[in-house]
Motif scaffolding. Structure first.
Motif, PDB file in Angstrom:
ATOM      1  N   ILE A 277       0.844  -1.197   0.000  1.00 49.26           N
ATOM      2  CA  ILE A 277       0.000   0.000   0.000  1.00 49.26           C
ATOM      3  C   ILE A 277       0.885   1.256   0.000  1.00 49.26           C
ATOM      4  O   ILE A 277       1.938   1.277   0.634  1.00 49.26           O
ATOM      5  N   ASP A 278       0.455   2.304  -0.727  1.00 53.50           N
ATOM      6  CA  ASP A 278       1.192   3.572  -0.705  1.00 53.50           C
ATOM      7  C   ASP A 278       1.260   4.105   0.729  1.00 53.50           C
ATOM      8  O   ASP A 278       0.279   3.997   1.481  1.00 53.50           O
TER       9      ASP A 278
ATOM     10  N   TRP B  68       1.151   7.042   1.949  1.00 53.02           N
ATOM     11  CA  TRP B  68       0.175   8.074   2.317  1.00 53.02           C
ATOM     12  C   TRP B  68      -1.202   7.470   2.632  1.00 53.02           C
ATOM     13  O   TRP B  68      -1.921   7.975   3.483  1.00 53.02           O
ATOM     14  N   LEU B  69      -1.521   6.357   1.965  1.00 51.21           N
ATOM     15  CA  LEU B  69      -2.811   5.713   2.221  1.00 51.21           C
ATOM     16  C   LEU B  69      -2.746   4.926   3.545  1.00 51.21           C
ATOM     17  O   LEU B  69      -3.712   4.909   4.320  1.00 51.21           O
TER      18      LEU B  69
ATOM     19  N   LYS C  56      -3.041   7.538   6.249  1.00 53.26           N
ATOM     20  CA  LYS C  56      -4.399   8.056   6.337  1.00 53.26           C
ATOM     21  C   LYS C  56      -5.315   7.087   7.067  1.00 53.26           C
ATOM     22  O   LYS C  56      -6.036   7.461   8.003  1.00 53.26           O
ATOM     23  N   HIS C  57      -5.299   5.818   6.648  1.00 56.39           N
ATOM     24  CA  HIS C  57      -6.221   4.861   7.249  1.00 56.39           C
ATOM     25  C   HIS C  57      -5.895   4.603   8.704  1.00 56.39           C
ATOM     26  O   HIS C  57      -6.786   4.451   9.531  1.00 56.39           O
TER      27      HIS C  57
END
Lengths: 233, 233, 233, 233
Positions: free
Chosen positions: D209-210, D212-213, D216-217
């Motif tokens: 997963i990136d 930044w994601l 965020k999550h």
């Protein structure tokens, strides 16, 4: 005669409900029918009805040509496939259609399900065949009837009572037997062996069961020398 | 003595029902037996009977040579395999046969189930062996007895109480233990480790568990220095 | 009007509970919303509430711009995604978001779910698209709104009523339909076809369903010439 | 104080039963403990007891050094591992050990579980680490304590509250959290993401997963800027 037909209807309802509780079908996918050759009557699940609400009177009665004899609901859209099988496979008195996931996956791969062990041999005498694909003409008109015809074509030289199932290419499995209950048993066995064949192939297993072991297990359960289960009185 | 035998029968029924509810068997596949060495009596599931209808009196009683002592139903068709195991593996007082799907798939691949972690080591001291295939002669006559014989042959040099399971080639697993309940526990553990070994191999895992960890986990649960569970009073 | 809204709320609760019992969601993951275009009201599951304790009054009511009209609890954190879909996909009156495992896995691979058989064609007219990844800016501000926007972007040239699902890259599926109940049906069908496509690919199947068979199965269930299910009276 | 301890015991029983009904454990495998830092008391499942028969008074109470304070049964044989975690990971007040099958398979492969999507990011901030193997000395004496020590060693530089799980090499997962209930939630989430990562890898997905994601999550659910769930009053 009325009593016979009522019994047929009840067994078709019961087996549709058993199919639903077996884990093989989700939503309203899948259907079971039964055929009484003396009465000349086929009983089948209505189309798109929730299993939880189905009642005996919802089961549709038809003759072998597809004329509705009794029932207010439309029969399963797969009815012409069921009728074509009953018209051609003598001794078949119950048929099941599902979209059970491992069997479908073999069909989506265009592959027959190889006979790899005794679990398979207990129910199916050899590889479970996968049909050829239907061509555009066969799909556009009389699609469900042509699905039946391609099953019959696939069984040229195969005894449908010794091989009570087929996988329709890009579609899914049909299973059958001498009664609706035996047809559901075969649909359940089909999904189990489809899963085991999948796992075996993934483990690198490539060999089919030895033919002497296939013969032994099949004849242990079927035919005049069978010795599995209780003797009929 | 009568009370002992009744207790054996009840435990065999109870464990057949637990097996059915464990998810390891479908339809009427699978069977559990128990053996009381003092009474010289084996109790086993009848052949092809629906689990939902099975009662204590349906459990068949036999001697170690296979003579039926009590019971109106035919015993499981796998009875000669069970008896051969009881006659040869001292201390084994319960046997389970299933067609559980991951264990069958190892058997259909002709592969032993590799010991890859502590879950495996908690129940099985090393790889769970897969038998050789039976030849045509062994299959055509006394097939079930020969299935037992090939299991015994496979265990040359292996302690059946430290390795309470086998996978029969192209067929499926047998598990056993000092009681029917322990045999069912081992059948459940077998399917779990068969699945985990499958997943591990698919993830590219190739190494077996270190032998010191295998030893530790096995001895933690078994033998004189075990410290898992509650002390017996 | 009050009665309409109450009906919407009840159907949203009922479908959230059906989703929970379908096996598609674990813990508090997943949510269902419904939209009544005449009332201009969206009803959605509250955020992070246990399914077993959810009551009708916990379902939050909002307008299409996200203003809460009724409800003491915070709406699902995915609400801006739902609203963006309702604002752009005419005829969509129910939306479901899950982390169902096979669909997620296609999304985590960045792959669309290929249309490989009739089960797929019965619900989805072609491959189920996977969105592009979101960039850092899209994630850092208005993340849930941007998730909606990337879904809309993905559907350029695709009819959302003929393709009632999407897989968001590295995230998971959204499914929808003309009602909350149909949206849940599509979420269930999505996971089933995601699993079957997975198994098919692992078996070496690489071909998509023939376009004539895709057309036939889709039109059999949808549109003016459909003949699956019971005729509406 | 007595009331606090009784509450701890009840929550530990409740969470052991929830774990058993979650499908993550079979037979008597798996255990849950809880820790009350003010009372200085750890409550843990007894060793090898059937979940169906477990009662509040069977839950064993110990201090952080492993002295039994109350309870007639032997504590779980994994107790020294639990205690080592409580002694080292501040803020951890609940621990779960299972042999859940996908997580075990990553452990048997010696691989960390890669963070491939938002489901993972919602619970675990990065790859879920796999420990190194234990050497013969570490296994032969104080094995369970050394299992705890290798977990602590693996977490050098990792915040155990942001990464509430580990996979022990050739063994299986431990998960934890600020309460027994949160620890069980994390054990359930762990098995789900372990399965999804397995499926993703099998589909050819290789990218994580990136970041930044992931950020965020994780921050959406945890920490001061979280906005998932209901605001605490």
């Amino acid at each position: 005669m009325k009593k016979r037909v009522e019994k047929l209807r009840e067994s078709v309802l019961r087996e549709n409900l058993r199919l639903a509780s077996s884990g093989l079908v989700i939503l309203t996918w899948g259907n079971v029918s039964g055929y009484d050759p003396e009465a000349g009557i086929v009983a089948i699940k209505p189309s798109g009805v929730d299993y939880r609400e189905m009642k005996t009177e919802d089961i549709v009665l038809l003759d072998l040509q597809g004329n509705v004899l009794e029932g207010k609901l439309s029969p399963s859209s797969d009815t012409p496939t069921h009728l074509e099988i009953y018209r051609n496979f003598e001794g078949v008195h119950g048929i099941v259609h599902t979209h059970s996931q491992y069997a479908v996956s073999w069909g989506q791969s265009g592959r027959s399900i190889p006979a790899m062990g005794t679990t398979h041999a207990d129910h199916f005498y050899g590889d479970i065949p996968c049909t050829r694909k239907l061509n555009p003409n066969e799909v556009q008109a009389d699609y469900e009837l042509n699905t039946g015809k391609v099953i019959i074509e696939t069984f040229t030289g195969i005894d449908p009572l010794a091989m009570p199932a087929v996988v329709v290419n890009n579609h899914g499995p049909f299973a059958w037997g001498p009664s609706p209950a035996k047809a559901v048993d075969n649909a359940i066995a089909l999904e189990a062996v489809a899963k085991m064949a999948y796992l075996t192939v993934r483990l690198g297993g490539e060999e089919r069961i030895d033919h002497w072991l296939l013969d032994k297990h099949y004849s242990r359960k079927h035919g005049k020398d069978s010795y599995y289960g209780q003797k009929k009185k």
